[in-house]
Design a protein around this motif. Sequence first.
Motif, PDB file in Angstrom:
ATOM      1  N   TYR A  40       2.919  -0.130  -4.897  1.00 49.73           N
ATOM      2  CA  TYR A  40       2.283  -1.294  -4.280  1.00 49.73           C
ATOM      3  C   TYR A  40       3.129  -2.555  -4.468  1.00 49.73           C
ATOM      4  O   TYR A  40       3.101  -3.459  -3.624  1.00 49.73           O
ATOM      5  CB  TYR A  40       0.891  -1.524  -4.869  1.00 49.73           C
ATOM      6  CG  TYR A  40      -0.165  -0.562  -4.386  1.00 49.73           C
ATOM      7  CD1 TYR A  40       0.139   0.466  -3.490  1.00 49.73           C
ATOM      8  CD2 TYR A  40      -1.480  -0.668  -4.833  1.00 49.73           C
ATOM      9  CE1 TYR A  40      -0.832   1.343  -3.058  1.00 49.73           C
ATOM     10  CE2 TYR A  40      -2.458   0.203  -4.408  1.00 49.73           C
ATOM     11  CZ  TYR A  40      -2.127   1.216  -3.527  1.00 49.73           C
ATOM     12  OH  TYR A  40      -3.101   2.088  -3.093  1.00 49.73           O
ATOM     13  N   ALA A  41       3.860  -2.622  -5.558  1.00 52.67           N
ATOM     14  CA  ALA A  41       4.698  -3.795  -5.810  1.00 52.67           C
ATOM     15  C   ALA A  41       5.796  -3.955  -4.767  1.00 52.67           C
ATOM     16  O   ALA A  41       6.352  -5.044  -4.602  1.00 52.67           O
ATOM     17  CB  ALA A  41       5.312  -3.707  -7.210  1.00 52.67           C
ATOM     18  N   SER A  42       6.091  -2.874  -4.053  1.00 46.49           N
ATOM     19  CA  SER A  42       7.124  -2.931  -3.012  1.00 46.49           C
ATOM     20  C   SER A  42       6.571  -3.309  -1.649  1.00 46.49           C
ATOM     21  O   SER A  42       7.310  -3.323  -0.665  1.00 46.49           O
ATOM     22  CB  SER A  42       7.834  -1.573  -2.918  1.00 46.49           C
ATOM     23  OG  SER A  42       6.948  -0.573  -2.429  1.00 46.49           O
ATOM     24  N   ALA A  43       5.258  -3.612  -1.583  1.00 43.68           N
ATOM     25  CA  ALA A  43       4.600  -4.013  -0.328  1.00 43.68           C
ATOM     26  C   ALA A  43       4.804  -2.994   0.780  1.00 43.68           C
ATOM     27  O   ALA A  43       5.405  -3.296   1.819  1.00 43.68           O
ATOM     28  CB  ALA A  43       5.074  -5.389   0.119  1.00 43.68           C
ATOM     29  N   SER A  56      -3.225  -9.150   2.517  1.00 44.40           N
ATOM     30  CA  SER A  56      -1.875  -9.721   2.413  1.00 44.40           C
ATOM     31  C   SER A  56      -0.865  -8.917   3.221  1.00 44.40           C
ATOM     32  O   SER A  56       0.194  -9.426   3.591  1.00 44.40           O
ATOM     33  CB  SER A  56      -1.433  -9.784   0.948  1.00 44.40           C
ATOM     34  OG  SER A  56      -1.058  -8.504   0.466  1.00 44.40           O
ATOM     35  N   LEU A  57      -1.203  -7.648   3.496  1.00 43.53           N
ATOM     36  CA  LEU A  57      -0.341  -6.800   4.322  1.00 43.53           C
ATOM     37  C   LEU A  57      -0.653  -6.949   5.808  1.00 43.53           C
ATOM     38  O   LEU A  57      -0.029  -6.292   6.642  1.00 43.53           O
ATOM     39  CB  LEU A  57      -0.512  -5.332   3.910  1.00 43.53           C
ATOM     40  CG  LEU A  57      -0.128  -4.970   2.462  1.00 43.53           C
ATOM     41  CD1 LEU A  57      -0.437  -3.505   2.191  1.00 43.53           C
ATOM     42  CD2 LEU A  57       1.343  -5.265   2.196  1.00 43.53           C
ATOM     43  N   TYR A  90      -5.254  -7.592  -1.505  1.00 43.90           N
ATOM     44  CA  TYR A  90      -3.935  -6.995  -1.301  1.00 43.90           C
ATOM     45  C   TYR A  90      -3.782  -6.470   0.129  1.00 43.90           C
ATOM     46  O   TYR A  90      -2.768  -6.715   0.787  1.00 43.90           O
ATOM     47  CB  TYR A  90      -3.727  -5.860  -2.299  1.00 43.90           C
ATOM     48  CG  TYR A  90      -2.424  -5.109  -2.120  1.00 43.90           C
ATOM     49  CD1 TYR A  90      -1.205  -5.713  -2.396  1.00 43.90           C
ATOM     50  CD2 TYR A  90      -2.425  -3.793  -1.669  1.00 43.90           C
ATOM     51  CE1 TYR A  90      -0.007  -5.028  -2.236  1.00 43.90           C
ATOM     52  CE2 TYR A  90      -1.243  -3.096  -1.509  1.00 43.90           C
ATOM     53  CZ  TYR A  90      -0.036  -3.719  -1.787  1.00 43.90           C
ATOM     54  OH  TYR A  90       1.139  -3.041  -1.622  1.00 43.90           O
ATOM     55  N   GLN A 104       1.743  -8.919  -4.563  1.00 45.27           N
ATOM     56  CA  GLN A 104       2.647  -7.776  -4.685  1.00 45.27           C
ATOM     57  C   GLN A 104       3.284  -7.707  -6.084  1.00 45.27           C
ATOM     58  O   GLN A 104       3.295  -6.664  -6.724  1.00 45.27           O
ATOM     59  CB  GLN A 104       3.758  -7.833  -3.621  1.00 45.27           C
ATOM     60  CG  GLN A 104       3.365  -7.263  -2.268  1.00 45.27           C
ATOM     61  CD  GLN A 104       2.537  -8.253  -1.471  1.00 45.27           C
ATOM     62  OE1 GLN A 104       2.746  -9.464  -1.564  1.00 45.27           O
ATOM     63  NE2 GLN A 104       1.598  -7.753  -0.688  1.00 45.27           N
ATOM     64  N   SER A 105       3.826  -8.829  -6.546  1.00 45.52           N
ATOM     65  CA  SER A 105       4.469  -8.839  -7.854  1.00 45.52           C
ATOM     66  C   SER A 105       3.474  -8.558  -8.980  1.00 45.52           C
ATOM     67  O   SER A 105       3.844  -8.013 -10.027  1.00 45.52           O
ATOM     68  CB  SER A 105       5.149 -10.191  -8.102  1.00 45.52           C
ATOM     69  OG  SER A 105       6.196 -10.401  -7.178  1.00 45.52           O
ATOM     70  N   TYR A 127       1.322  -6.301  -9.099  1.00 46.00           N
ATOM     71  CA  TYR A 127       1.202  -4.860  -9.323  1.00 46.00           C
ATOM     72  C   TYR A 127       2.321  -4.314 -10.212  1.00 46.00           C
ATOM     73  O   TYR A 127       2.128  -3.301 -10.888  1.00 46.00           O
ATOM     74  CB  TYR A 127       1.164  -4.118  -7.983  1.00 46.00           C
ATOM     75  CG  TYR A 127      -0.207  -4.166  -7.352  1.00 46.00           C
ATOM     76  CD1 TYR A 127      -1.205  -3.305  -7.776  1.00 46.00           C
ATOM     77  CD2 TYR A 127      -0.505  -5.087  -6.366  1.00 46.00           C
ATOM     78  CE1 TYR A 127      -2.475  -3.355  -7.219  1.00 46.00           C
ATOM     79  CE2 TYR A 127      -1.768  -5.154  -5.798  1.00 46.00           C
ATOM     80  CZ  TYR A 127      -2.754  -4.294  -6.231  1.00 46.00           C
ATOM     81  OH  TYR A 127      -4.014  -4.353  -5.689  1.00 46.00           O
TER      82      TYR A 127
END
Length: 381
Positions: free
Chosen positions: A274-277, A223-224, A220, A347-348, A350
């Motif tokens: 976290y789902a909102s990145a 990915s950021l 994760y 992201q999704s 999470y």
Amino acid sequence: MDERRYFESFYFLYFAALSGFVVYRNAYFADIGMTGVQMGTIGFLLRVAGIAALPLWGVLSDRFGAQKRILFGSVVVSGVLVLAYPQFASAFPLLVFVTVALAAFRAPVRPVANSMLLSAGLPYGSVRAYGSIAFGVAALGIGLVSSQVGSVIVFYCFAAGMAALAVILIRIPVESKPPTESVGLRAASLIRDRNFAALLVAAFLMGAMFPAGGAYLSVYVKSLGASDAITGLSVAAKTLGEAVVFLYAARFTASYRRLLIAGAACHVITFALYASAPAASIVVSMQLLLGVGYAAFMLAAVNLAHELAPESIGSTAQTFLTGFGFATGSGVGELVTGRLLDLVGIQSTYAYIAAVGLVVIAVSGLLDGWLGTDRQISTES
């Protein structure tokens, strides 16, 4: 060195050794070209093989009073097996075989150590805090080293830690428990107890969320656009939150239900964000909240399992909590999270994990009503 210091050293060394393997193994697997499904399969097998072995370890421990001998054999064999990962990096079928063997022998370490600690009358929270501190410090250090020399270092750190644990276990002054007759019948009655069964359900669902905050965290963070060093800082923040709760537990009383609900709620809030990145800096700060939630839930679950079980099958109760509860849930979580990673992206993923936390809150809310009393963590637990 007195008995408590040996236990503190044990927890410190075990979690320091474990940290790199938990946090960075998927980063290593990604570097060698594994898919999300393959990573999830390894994580799933680490849980499932341990689950299959745990009931046997628990029964043997209580039946023959062999806690210390089981722990010693477990850490020695685990330290040898983990060294096979770099050797078989390009051969996935062989990695599967090594993973199954490692999981089976590593499985009893935490539950049997927890049982020994509680049976000795020592406080779980303040001793377990040393493990949280070690996990965070070691994860940060290994993250920095991994950025320079590669994530393969995690396997060698684990092996070195197991060697140090073997030395501690030789010296730890714990008397053997007397053998227990009819362990199987006693264990069966424990499983039929609806209070213990409810605890297992809550632990299973909670365990399903753990991989998202552990094994997949490095994926994760990358990915950021951040590095392994940020993952290390995130894990350090999480374990700081854990340590504060574990240490503070010796100074307050709180109901099991409130601790379980609070622990699950912290996970829901963190994973929903976290789902909102968010920015990587937000991830680091939210890991502190995640650590608070993890410690609150574990503190309640481990003490409650000890309280619900007869003293003669304390190891069995802890292996059931770990195996049928947290480990089974984590195994399913590893597999499902890996699959979601391939299907919808990290992201999704999470958002789905956060929804599981809402179910944990609902199950935990039933517990005190079924028990009939508002059981609490005492100042001695």
